[in-house]
Design a protein around this motif. Structure first.
Motif, mmCIF file in Angstrom:
data_model
loop_
_atom_site.group_PDB
_atom_site.id
_atom_site.type_symbol
_atom_site.label_atom_id
_atom_site.label_comp_id
_atom_site.label_asym_id
_atom_site.label_seq_id
_atom_site.Cartn_x
_atom_site.Cartn_y
_atom_site.Cartn_z
ATOM 1 N N TRP A 115 0.832 -1.199 0.000
ATOM 2 C CA TRP A 115 0.000 0.000 0.000
ATOM 3 C C TRP A 115 0.864 1.245 0.000
ATOM 4 O O TRP A 115 1.929 1.282 0.625
ATOM 5 C CB TRP A 115 -0.877 0.030 1.249
ATOM 6 C CG TRP A 115 -1.979 -0.969 1.208
ATOM 7 C CD1 TRP A 115 -1.923 -2.269 1.595
ATOM 8 C CD2 TRP A 115 -3.305 -0.749 0.727
ATOM 9 N NE1 TRP A 115 -3.129 -2.873 1.381
ATOM 10 C CE2 TRP A 115 -4.000 -1.954 0.855
ATOM 11 C CE3 TRP A 115 -3.966 0.360 0.192
ATOM 12 C CZ2 TRP A 115 -5.325 -2.099 0.479
ATOM 13 C CZ3 TRP A 115 -5.292 0.227 -0.181
ATOM 14 C CH2 TRP A 115 -5.955 -0.993 -0.031
ATOM 15 N N GLY A 116 0.375 2.287 -0.681
ATOM 16 C CA GLY A 116 0.970 3.597 -0.548
ATOM 17 C C GLY A 116 0.424 4.313 0.677
ATOM 18 O O GLY A 116 -0.469 3.802 1.361
ATOM 19 N N ARG A 117 0.941 5.501 0.927
ATOM 20 C CA ARG A 117 0.507 6.273 2.091
ATOM 21 C C ARG A 117 -0.720 7.116 1.796
ATOM 22 O O ARG A 117 -1.318 7.673 2.723
ATOM 23 C CB ARG A 117 1.647 7.155 2.580
ATOM 24 C CG ARG A 117 2.815 6.363 3.152
ATOM 25 C CD ARG A 117 3.845 7.264 3.794
ATOM 26 N NE ARG A 117 4.913 6.504 4.443
ATOM 27 C CZ ARG A 117 5.902 7.050 5.137
ATOM 28 N NH1 ARG A 117 5.962 8.357 5.279
ATOM 29 N NH2 ARG A 117 6.812 6.291 5.692
ATOM 30 N N GLY A 118 -1.068 7.239 0.544
ATOM 31 C CA GLY A 118 -2.276 7.956 0.179
ATOM 32 C C GLY A 118 -2.026 9.392 -0.237
ATOM 33 O O GLY A 118 -1.023 10.007 0.128
ATOM 34 N N THR A 119 -2.972 9.910 -1.015
ATOM 35 C CA THR A 119 -2.942 11.309 -1.426
ATOM 36 C C THR A 119 -4.360 11.875 -1.317
ATOM 37 O O THR A 119 -5.327 11.209 -1.695
ATOM 38 C CB THR A 119 -2.377 11.459 -2.859
ATOM 39 O OG1 THR A 119 -2.253 12.832 -3.189
ATOM 40 C CG2 THR A 119 -3.259 10.772 -3.897
ATOM 41 N N GLN A 120 -4.463 13.087 -0.788
ATOM 42 C CA GLN A 120 -5.768 13.681 -0.532
ATOM 43 C C GLN A 120 -6.347 14.270 -1.819
ATOM 44 O O GLN A 120 -5.671 15.016 -2.541
ATOM 45 C CB GLN A 120 -5.645 14.788 0.522
ATOM 46 C CG GLN A 120 -6.946 15.533 0.807
ATOM 47 C CD GLN A 120 -7.960 14.692 1.529
ATOM 48 O OE1 GLN A 120 -7.646 14.010 2.503
ATOM 49 N NE2 GLN A 120 -9.213 14.722 1.068
ATOM 50 N N VAL A 121 -7.605 13.951 -2.060
ATOM 51 C CA VAL A 121 -8.370 14.567 -3.153
ATOM 52 C C VAL A 121 -9.580 15.250 -2.525
ATOM 53 O O VAL A 121 -10.356 14.604 -1.811
ATOM 54 C CB VAL A 121 -8.824 13.520 -4.188
ATOM 55 C CG1 VAL A 121 -9.795 14.131 -5.175
ATOM 56 C CG2 VAL A 121 -7.610 12.942 -4.905
ATOM 57 N N THR A 122 -9.711 16.539 -2.764
ATOM 58 C CA THR A 122 -10.826 17.305 -2.225
ATOM 59 C C THR A 122 -11.565 17.978 -3.381
ATOM 60 O O THR A 122 -10.951 18.695 -4.180
ATOM 61 C CB THR A 122 -10.346 18.374 -1.238
ATOM 62 O OG1 THR A 122 -9.612 17.736 -0.178
ATOM 63 C CG2 THR A 122 -11.523 19.130 -0.633
ATOM 64 N N VAL A 123 -12.875 17.724 -3.441
ATOM 65 C CA VAL A 123 -13.705 18.296 -4.500
ATOM 66 C C VAL A 123 -14.694 19.258 -3.859
ATOM 67 O O VAL A 123 -15.525 18.853 -3.044
ATOM 68 C CB VAL A 123 -14.447 17.203 -5.283
ATOM 69 C CG1 VAL A 123 -15.228 17.820 -6.442
ATOM 70 C CG2 VAL A 123 -13.476 16.144 -5.782
ATOM 71 N N SER A 124 -14.594 20.511 -4.220
ATOM 72 C CA SER A 124 -15.480 21.524 -3.648
ATOM 73 C C SER A 124 -16.728 21.686 -4.512
ATOM 74 O O SER A 124 -16.682 21.547 -5.729
ATOM 75 C CB SER A 124 -14.751 22.856 -3.522
ATOM 76 O OG SER A 124 -14.391 23.336 -4.806
ATOM 77 N N SER A 125 -17.823 22.018 -3.836
ATOM 78 C CA SER A 125 -19.102 22.167 -4.557
ATOM 79 C C SER A 125 -19.311 23.597 -5.044
ATOM 80 O O SER A 125 -18.572 24.484 -4.718
ATOM 81 C CB SER A 125 -20.255 21.759 -3.650
ATOM 82 O OG SER A 125 -20.221 22.522 -2.467
#
Length: 125
Positions: A115-125
């Motif tokens: 597994w990787g450590r992850g990356t944040q994806v944020t989608v604003s409305s």
């Protein structure tokens, strides 16, 4: 020991696009199926997309089918996730994972080896 490093996360408006990458090292990338998972706050980690070793078959969660595309470059030991028409509900930490089982794509996170450590994806409305 295998390592995975994600890149490409960020903040985007609804309807926009992001491209994620995941660089692999320490194992024979071309012999592993690869998957992308995501985890939103307060929710369980869920399968998003998977691609078999040779890259000729892909699988998607219903929630992203038609909007996301997974691909891989075995010469570069990298798997990608192109995300289009993003929605606020796509907001999560995105993880790539490697599965040594060679007979298809599995959707349970506990079946993956690296597994990787992850990356944040944020989608604003």
């Amino acid at each position: 020991q295998g390592q995975l490093v994600e890149s490409g996360g960020g903040l985007v408006q609804a309807g926009g696009s992001l491209s994620l990458g995941c660089a692999a090292s320490g194992f024979t990338f071309s012999t592993y199926a690869m998957g992308w998972f995501r985890q939103a706050p307060g929710k369980e980690r869920e399968f998003v997309a998977g691609i078999v070793r040779r890259g000729d078959r892909t699988y998607y969660a219903d929630s992203v089918e038609g909007r996301f595309t997974i691909s891989r470059d075995n010469a570069k030991n990298t798997v990608y996730l192109q995300m289009n028409s993003l929605k606020p509900e796509d907001t999560a930490v995105y993880y790539c994972a490697a599965d040594a089982w060679g007979y298809g794509i599995r959707r349970r996170s506990e079946e993956y080896d690296y597994w990787g450590r992850g990356t944040q994806v944020t989608v604003s409305s």
